[in-house]
Design a protein around this motif. Structure first.
Motif, PDB file in Angstrom:
ATOM      1  N   THR A 174       1.298  -1.551  -0.235  1.00  0.00           N
ATOM      2  CA  THR A 174      -0.019   0.314  -0.093  1.00  0.00           C
ATOM      3  C   THR A 174       0.865   1.623   0.308  1.00  0.00           C
ATOM      4  O   THR A 174       0.374   2.347  -0.495  1.00  0.00           O
ATOM      5  CB  THR A 174      -0.838   0.078   0.805  1.00  0.00           C
ATOM      6  N   GLY A 175       2.023   1.144   0.821  1.00  0.00           N
ATOM      7  CA  GLY A 175       2.673   3.080   0.910  1.00  0.00           C
ATOM      8  C   GLY A 175       3.337   2.710  -0.809  1.00  0.00           C
ATOM      9  O   GLY A 175       3.222   3.391  -1.313  1.00  0.00           O
ATOM     10  N   LEU A 176       3.785   1.271  -1.324  1.00  0.00           N
ATOM     11  CA  LEU A 176       4.700   1.904  -2.501  1.00  0.00           C
ATOM     12  C   LEU A 176       3.327   2.452  -3.313  1.00  0.00           C
ATOM     13  O   LEU A 176       3.671   2.572  -4.701  1.00  0.00           O
ATOM     14  CB  LEU A 176       5.445   0.298  -2.916  1.00  0.00           C
ATOM     15  N   ILE A 178       1.149   4.042  -2.773  1.00  0.00           N
ATOM     16  CA  ILE A 178       0.654   5.611  -2.178  1.00  0.00           C
ATOM     17  C   ILE A 178       2.519   5.969  -3.714  1.00  0.00           C
ATOM     18  O   ILE A 178       1.533   7.397  -4.044  1.00  0.00           O
ATOM     19  CB  ILE A 178       0.292   5.948  -1.452  1.00  0.00           C
ATOM     20  N   LEU A 179       3.499   5.786  -2.965  1.00  0.00           N
ATOM     21  CA  LEU A 179       4.606   6.658  -3.753  1.00  0.00           C
ATOM     22  C   LEU A 179       4.050   6.528  -5.386  1.00  0.00           C
ATOM     23  O   LEU A 179       4.490   8.163  -5.643  1.00  0.00           O
ATOM     24  CB  LEU A 179       5.786   5.530  -3.670  1.00  0.00           C
ATOM     25  N   VAL A 180       4.420   5.511  -5.724  1.00  0.00           N
ATOM     26  CA  VAL A 180       3.800   5.239  -7.479  1.00  0.00           C
ATOM     27  C   VAL A 180       2.506   6.446  -7.830  1.00  0.00           C
ATOM     28  O   VAL A 180       2.867   6.926  -9.125  1.00  0.00           O
ATOM     29  CB  VAL A 180       3.551   3.462  -7.726  1.00  0.00           C
ATOM     30  N   THR A 181       1.324   6.073  -7.457  1.00  0.00           N
ATOM     31  CA  THR A 181       0.372   6.502  -7.768  1.00  0.00           C
ATOM     32  C   THR A 181       0.220   8.312  -7.155  1.00  0.00           C
ATOM     33  O   THR A 181      -0.744   8.878  -7.681  1.00  0.00           O
ATOM     34  CB  THR A 181      -1.015   5.881  -7.594  1.00  0.00           C
ATOM     35  N   GLY A 182       0.540   8.189  -6.869  1.00  0.00           N
ATOM     36  CA  GLY A 182       0.791   9.444  -5.873  1.00  0.00           C
ATOM     37  C   GLY A 182      -0.954  10.199  -5.269  1.00  0.00           C
ATOM     38  O   GLY A 182      -1.321  10.739  -4.868  1.00  0.00           O
TER      39      GLY A 182
END
Length: 347
Positions: A174-176, A178-182
């Protein structure tokens, strides 16, 4: 009463902290309140043993590697999936990270359904018989410790490690995301991910209890491991083949083999397998557009509009699968508990 100093060092350190032993050796009451309960002392020892074992490290590395492989494929196919206007699930970005695939690797939840049993079997196949063969179990039971503390702590310690592992992996994805999709996950997406984690823990707990059951039943760790792996292979590979053969034999010759009754019979028989229950439940949780897990008649499909279900409706769909997994897990644990309480540990 003196502490039995013949215990192995990794057990002796925890047994010394048991309140009952401290009471009999004349410790103060304030020290008793700060000491560990015997059950939690054994749980702490089990958790430390699992985390420091090469067996768990290898399984963790294998699951983590496959997890990131599935995540990489899902991220590469994410723009194409979000651009599909006909997909009712295009708004659930974070769920697609756990369920999307391009065919190179299966989705993450499918891979967990295949590899999760290995984690449970690897953590429980020698839980009891290795302690008995080494003589640790007899010396531990000679202490003022209830017998059920041992079997309960074996399951609780392994379950705590499994739960922490799946929570860490899911939240890391989930954290990754957030970083990928913003973007931030919607509340319903977050709740569905929590439901997915709970399903993973229950599923692996079933195989953990099954391996502990074989560990209580068989004296040799190799026998219990091979038996648990044989059961896993049977339900993963051979059970579907046998169900297909049985369904064709039970259907009357005049009925089409692709008819509604044949498909209904196949689904009913396949739902006995734990891996099928897990796959159906996780697919419904992670893909909100799934409205049914069995074949539908033409009358049931009339007027149906492709859309997503709410979380409550999805839980209603997977409720039989969820209760089946919980019942199988509880049954395995109860049977292993019964056998251990009646087991002769001095031989």
């Amino acid at each position: 009463m003196k502490i039995n100093t013949t215990l192995p060092s990794h057990y002796l350190a925890y047994v010394k902290s048991i309140p009952l032993l401290q009471k009999r050796t004349g410790k103060k009451r304030t020290t008793q309140k700060q000491s560990l309960h015997p059950f939690w002392a054994i749980v702490q020892k089990e958790v430390s043993d699992h985390i420091g074992s090469w067996r768990f490290i290898i399984l963790l590395a294998m699951i983590t590697l496959i997890c990131f492989g599935s995540l990489y494929i899902a991220v590469n196919n994410l723009p194409e999936a979000l651009a599909n206007a006909k997909d009712p699930n295009r708004d659930f970005v974070f769920l697609k990270l756990l369920s999307a695939s391009d065919g190179t690797l299966p989705p993450f939840h499918i891979l967990l359904g295949f590899l999760g049993p290995l984690l449970g079997i690897g953590m429980g196949f020698d839980a009891v018989n290795s302690e008995q063969n080494s003589g640790t179990l007899v010396r531990l039971m000679a202490q003022p410790i209830h017998r059920d503390y041992f079997i309960n702590a074996k399951f609780t310690g392994a379950l705590m490690v499994i739960g922490t592992l799946f929570m860490a992996l899911s939240f890391l994805i989930t954290g990754l995301g957030i970083l990928v999709t913003g973007q931030m996950p919607m509340p319903e997406e977050f709740l569905r991910i929590i439901g997915f984690i709970i399903l993973c823990i229950i599923y692996v707990a079933f195989w953990l209890n099954l391996s502990i059951l074989f560990s209580v039943k068989f004296k040799r760790a190799a026998t219990s491991a091979l038996t648990a792996i044989a059961v896993w292979l049977f339900f993963t590979i051979f059970y579907q083949i046998l169900v297909g053969m049985a369904a064709k034999a039970l259907v009357s010759p005049g009925l089409s083999r692709t008819g509604y009754r044949v498909q209904k019979l196949l689904v009913t028989l396949l739902d006995i397998a734990p891996n099928r229950l897990f796959t159906d439940a996780t697919t419904t949780i992670l893909v909100p557009s799934v409205r049914s897990l069995g074949p539908l008649s033409i009358q049931q499909m009339q007027g149906a509009i492709p859309s997503t279900l709410s979380l409550g409706d999805s839980l209603m769909v997977v409720w039989p699968q969820l209760t089946g997994l919980i019942a199988a897990t509880v049954a395995c644990f109860a049977f292993s508990y019964y056998l251990f309480m009646r087991k002769e540990i001095r031989s």
